[in-house]
Scaffold this motif. Structure first.
Motif, PDB file in Angstrom:
ATOM      1  N   SER A   7       0.835  -1.198   0.000  1.00  0.00           N
ATOM      2  CA  SER A   7       0.000   0.000   0.000  1.00  0.00           C
ATOM      3  C   SER A   7       0.876   1.257   0.000  1.00  0.00           C
ATOM      4  O   SER A   7       1.989   1.272   0.531  1.00  0.00           O
ATOM      5  CB  SER A   7      -0.933   0.010   1.204  1.00  0.00           C
ATOM      6  OG  SER A   7      -0.195   0.184   2.383  1.00  0.00           O
ATOM      7  N   GLU A   9       0.253   4.049   1.589  1.00  0.00           N
ATOM      8  CA  GLU A   9       0.300   4.605   2.935  1.00  0.00           C
ATOM      9  C   GLU A   9       1.465   4.029   3.740  1.00  0.00           C
ATOM     10  O   GLU A   9       2.131   4.735   4.491  1.00  0.00           O
ATOM     11  CB  GLU A   9      -1.019   4.357   3.689  1.00  0.00           C
ATOM     12  CG  GLU A   9      -2.209   5.104   3.146  1.00  0.00           C
ATOM     13  CD  GLU A   9      -2.891   4.366   1.994  1.00  0.00           C
ATOM     14  OE1 GLU A   9      -2.514   3.211   1.689  1.00  0.00           O
ATOM     15  OE2 GLU A   9      -3.781   4.967   1.380  1.00  0.00           O
ATOM     16  N   VAL A  12       4.672   5.709   2.603  1.00  0.00           N
ATOM     17  CA  VAL A  12       4.698   7.113   3.036  1.00  0.00           C
ATOM     18  C   VAL A  12       5.084   7.196   4.513  1.00  0.00           C
ATOM     19  O   VAL A  12       5.941   7.996   4.909  1.00  0.00           O
ATOM     20  CB  VAL A  12       3.334   7.795   2.778  1.00  0.00           C
ATOM     21  CG1 VAL A  12       3.263   9.159   3.461  1.00  0.00           C
ATOM     22  CG2 VAL A  12       3.086   7.933   1.289  1.00  0.00           C
ATOM     23  N   VAL A  13       4.487   6.347   5.342  1.00  0.00           N
ATOM     24  CA  VAL A  13       4.810   6.333   6.771  1.00  0.00           C
ATOM     25  C   VAL A  13       6.250   5.897   6.974  1.00  0.00           C
ATOM     26  O   VAL A  13       6.993   6.479   7.776  1.00  0.00           O
ATOM     27  CB  VAL A  13       3.824   5.424   7.547  1.00  0.00           C
ATOM     28  CG1 VAL A  13       4.290   5.213   8.974  1.00  0.00           C
ATOM     29  CG2 VAL A  13       2.427   6.016   7.515  1.00  0.00           C
TER      30      VAL A  13
END
Length: 153
Positions: A7, A9, A12-13
């Motif tokens: 994913s 996300e 990005v994290v």
């Protein structure tokens, strides 16, 4: 579980956490070591137009040095000694005034000092006079021609 690693996300994290770790590791670790030096002042009587009340004046010179003038000294003669303990940690300068009275001689009320080796940066200066129980603080940028003055309170 397999979809978490694919994913957007998650990546990005992960990138944000990596940037935070790099930022913490590269941050400067404080002001650096403190260096203390001692200066003895040139004593004189005040000139016409100079302030008579207790205070300090900072004047930045073209060679990078800073001229510090302490005016408003009381009950001293030219046989006295006015010295400064100057502690510098990064861009913070802390000064302790020390006065040893002399005997006889001409009355003086002004002492001048040269603070050497300062770069063209912004400095925070604290000046403490224990003999007179007074204090002054100022911020200045060491730029040739700059003058700043504070009363001792």
């Amino acid at each position: 579980m397999y979809q978490i690693f694919h994913s957007v996300e998650f990546y990005v994290v992960l990138t944000a956490v990596a940037a935070l770790v790099v930022g913490v590791l590269c941050a400067p670790s404080g002001r650096g070591p403190a260096e203390t030096g001692f200066l003895t002042g040139y004593l004189r009587e005040s000139r016409v137009g100079e302030p008579m009340e207790p205070g300090i004046r900072v004047e930045c010179l073209a060679d990078g040095n800073v001229l510090l003038t302490r005016h408003g000294l009381a009950d001293l003669t030219d046989t006295a000694t006015v010295a400064l303990a100057v502690t510098r940690a990064g861009f913070d300068i802390s000064i302790e005034e020390r006065v040893t009275p002399g005997r006889g001689g001409e009355w003086i009320d002004t002492a001048t000092f040269i603070l050497p080796g300062l770069g063209q940066e912004r400095y925070h200066l604290k000046y403490n006079s224990r003999p007179t129980s007074t204090f002054a603080a100022l911020t200045f940028r060491n730029t040739p021609g700059l003058k700043a003055e504070r009363r001792l309170a």
